[in-house]
Design a protein around this motif. Structure first.
Motif, PDB file in Angstrom:
ATOM      1  N   ALA A  94     -67.768 -11.021   7.312  1.00 38.33           N
ATOM      2  CA  ALA A  94     -66.518 -10.685   8.007  1.00 38.33           C
ATOM      3  C   ALA A  94     -65.795 -11.955   8.452  1.00 38.33           C
ATOM      4  O   ALA A  94     -64.572 -12.072   8.290  1.00 38.33           O
ATOM      5  CB  ALA A  94     -66.799  -9.777   9.201  1.00 38.33           C
ATOM      6  N   ALA A  95     -66.540 -12.918   8.986  1.00 33.31           N
ATOM      7  CA  ALA A  95     -65.935 -14.184   9.418  1.00 33.31           C
ATOM      8  C   ALA A  95     -65.388 -14.969   8.232  1.00 33.31           C
ATOM      9  O   ALA A  95     -64.312 -15.577   8.317  1.00 33.31           O
ATOM     10  CB  ALA A  95     -66.963 -15.016  10.182  1.00 33.31           C
ATOM     11  N   LEU A  96     -66.117 -14.958   7.125  1.00 37.95           N
ATOM     12  CA  LEU A  96     -65.648 -15.629   5.910  1.00 37.95           C
ATOM     13  C   LEU A  96     -64.317 -15.035   5.455  1.00 37.95           C
ATOM     14  O   LEU A  96     -63.354 -15.767   5.178  1.00 37.95           O
ATOM     15  CB  LEU A  96     -66.703 -15.479   4.806  1.00 37.95           C
ATOM     16  N   LEU A  97     -64.256 -13.714   5.394  1.00 41.19           N
ATOM     17  CA  LEU A  97     -63.013 -13.053   4.978  1.00 41.19           C
ATOM     18  C   LEU A  97     -61.877 -13.350   5.953  1.00 41.19           C
ATOM     19  O   LEU A  97     -60.751 -13.626   5.546  1.00 41.19           O
ATOM     20  CB  LEU A  97     -63.225 -11.545   4.842  1.00 41.19           C
ATOM     21  N   ARG A  98     -62.178 -13.291   7.231  1.00 41.43           N
ATOM     22  CA  ARG A  98     -61.143 -13.534   8.252  1.00 41.43           C
ATOM     23  C   ARG A  98     -60.630 -14.973   8.177  1.00 41.43           C
ATOM     24  O   ARG A  98     -59.432 -15.219   8.349  1.00 41.43           O
ATOM     25  CB  ARG A  98     -61.701 -13.232   9.639  1.00 41.43           C
ATOM     26  N   SER A  99     -61.522 -15.922   7.904  1.00 36.12           N
ATOM     27  CA  SER A  99     -61.090 -17.319   7.894  1.00 36.12           C
ATOM     28  C   SER A  99     -60.249 -17.646   6.661  1.00 36.12           C
ATOM     29  O   SER A  99     -59.309 -18.428   6.747  1.00 36.12           O
ATOM     30  CB  SER A  99     -62.297 -18.258   7.983  1.00 36.12           C
ATOM     31  N   ILE A 109     -60.911  -5.622   6.697  1.00 33.86           N
ATOM     32  CA  ILE A 109     -62.128  -6.382   6.406  1.00 33.86           C
ATOM     33  C   ILE A 109     -63.331  -5.448   6.371  1.00 33.86           C
ATOM     34  O   ILE A 109     -64.165  -5.518   5.466  1.00 33.86           O
ATOM     35  CB  ILE A 109     -62.305  -7.535   7.419  1.00 33.86           C
ATOM     36  N   LYS A 110     -63.421  -4.559   7.338  1.00 33.16           N
ATOM     37  CA  LYS A 110     -64.513  -3.584   7.336  1.00 33.16           C
ATOM     38  C   LYS A 110     -64.498  -2.783   6.034  1.00 33.16           C
ATOM     39  O   LYS A 110     -65.533  -2.635   5.373  1.00 33.16           O
ATOM     40  CB  LYS A 110     -64.406  -2.634   8.521  1.00 33.16           C
ATOM     41  N   ASN A 111     -63.337  -2.280   5.663  1.00 32.23           N
ATOM     42  CA  ASN A 111     -63.229  -1.462   4.450  1.00 32.23           C
ATOM     43  C   ASN A 111     -63.608  -2.248   3.201  1.00 32.23           C
ATOM     44  O   ASN A 111     -64.267  -1.722   2.305  1.00 32.23           O
ATOM     45  CB  ASN A 111     -61.837  -0.858   4.324  1.00 32.23           C
ATOM     46  N   ARG A 169     -62.647  -8.877  -3.923  1.00 34.83           N
ATOM     47  CA  ARG A 169     -61.763  -7.757  -3.547  1.00 34.83           C
ATOM     48  C   ARG A 169     -60.628  -8.251  -2.655  1.00 34.83           C
ATOM     49  O   ARG A 169     -59.479  -7.838  -2.830  1.00 34.83           O
ATOM     50  CB  ARG A 169     -62.564  -6.655  -2.852  1.00 34.83           C
ATOM     51  N   ALA A 170     -60.920  -9.122  -1.716  1.00 32.07           N
ATOM     52  CA  ALA A 170     -59.864  -9.674  -0.856  1.00 32.07           C
ATOM     53  C   ALA A 170     -58.847 -10.451  -1.681  1.00 32.07           C
ATOM     54  O   ALA A 170     -57.634 -10.366  -1.432  1.00 32.07           O
ATOM     55  CB  ALA A 170     -60.481 -10.562   0.228  1.00 32.07           C
ATOM     56  N   LEU A 171     -59.312 -11.195  -2.681  1.00 36.60           N
ATOM     57  CA  LEU A 171     -58.392 -11.916  -3.565  1.00 36.60           C
ATOM     58  C   LEU A 171     -57.515 -10.951  -4.355  1.00 36.60           C
ATOM     59  O   LEU A 171     -56.311 -11.198  -4.526  1.00 36.60           O
ATOM     60  CB  LEU A 171     -59.173 -12.815  -4.524  1.00 36.60           C
ATOM     61  N   GLN A 176     -52.096  -8.405  -5.148  1.00 33.77           N
ATOM     62  CA  GLN A 176     -51.308  -7.185  -5.314  1.00 33.77           C
ATOM     63  C   GLN A 176     -50.039  -7.225  -4.504  1.00 33.77           C
ATOM     64  O   GLN A 176     -48.986  -6.816  -4.956  1.00 33.77           O
ATOM     65  CB  GLN A 176     -52.130  -5.957  -4.886  1.00 33.77           C
ATOM     66  N   LYS A 177     -50.121  -7.721  -3.292  1.00 38.22           N
ATOM     67  CA  LYS A 177     -48.931  -7.798  -2.444  1.00 38.22           C
ATOM     68  C   LYS A 177     -49.170  -8.855  -1.387  1.00 38.22           C
ATOM     69  O   LYS A 177     -50.290  -9.048  -0.922  1.00 38.22           O
ATOM     70  CB  LYS A 177     -48.640  -6.463  -1.770  1.00 38.22           C
TER      71      LYS A 177
END
Length: 180
Positions: A94-99, A109-111, A169-171, A176-177
């Motif tokens: 979660a921290a990696l994604l948030r940063s 992030i949870k999803n 997935r975050a990338l 996408q937008k």
């Protein structure tokens, strides 16, 4: 986002009380909580830690935490295990994604974390309580006994934390937008 260790009693959280509850008195679920079970790093019938709590409707995912190496008090290191060792792996993702993706909300992030779990199609020994006061030989034997169940029946996602898939997935979402 609250990441919570599911517990180490080998209980089905769908049928026993635990704290904190993710369901409010009115029946609605808290959307900002992730419940984490403990897994091993082997893809066999022993994948879930034998002591990990589980629940098809209450535990979101599993993460490695069985015999993980880490810090102890007084500047010592060693092996320990449990859902309290598994939950920090989820916090780390979660921290990696948030940063790297500060535009994402914590719910997004949870999803992402839940959508991208690795879901092995294997049968495993359902976690169960083993009295630690028993002789070591008996404890070892009891770890191998138990009911075989599909791994995907032990949690909501039926999966294990997958950091690489979450970043991918975050990338994809970012491409996408533009995130605001």
């Amino acid at each position: 986002l609250v990441v919570h260790a599911a517990g180490n009693d080998g209980d089905n959280c769908d049928s026993v009380d635990f704290y904190p509850q993710t369901k409010f008195k009115d029946g609605k679920l808290a959307v900002n909580v992730i419940q984490v079970g403990c897994s091993r790093t082997v893809l066999d019938s022993h994948l879930p830690a034998y002591y990990s709590n589980y629940g098809k409707h209450t535990v979101d995912l599993f993460a490695p935490g069985f015999d993980s190496y880490g810090p102890f008090v007084n500047n010592h290191y060693g092996y320990a295990g449990g859902t309290s060792n598994a939950a920090p792996f989820v916090v780390g993702v979660a921290a990696l994604l948030r940063s790297y993706f500060p535009e994402l909300t914590m719910i997004q992030i949870k999803n992402i974390i839940l959508e991208t779990t690795y879901r092995p199609a294997i049968n495993v020994i359902r976690p169960h309580y083993i009295d630690p006061a028993l002789p070591p030989q008996r404890v070892a034997a009891l770890r191998n006994e138990g009911t075989l169940v599909p791994f995907n029946s032990l949690s909501i996602t039926g999966g294990i934390l997958d950091a690489e898939a979450a970043v991918r997935r975050a990338l994809e979402i970012k491409k996408q937008k533009p995130l605001k």
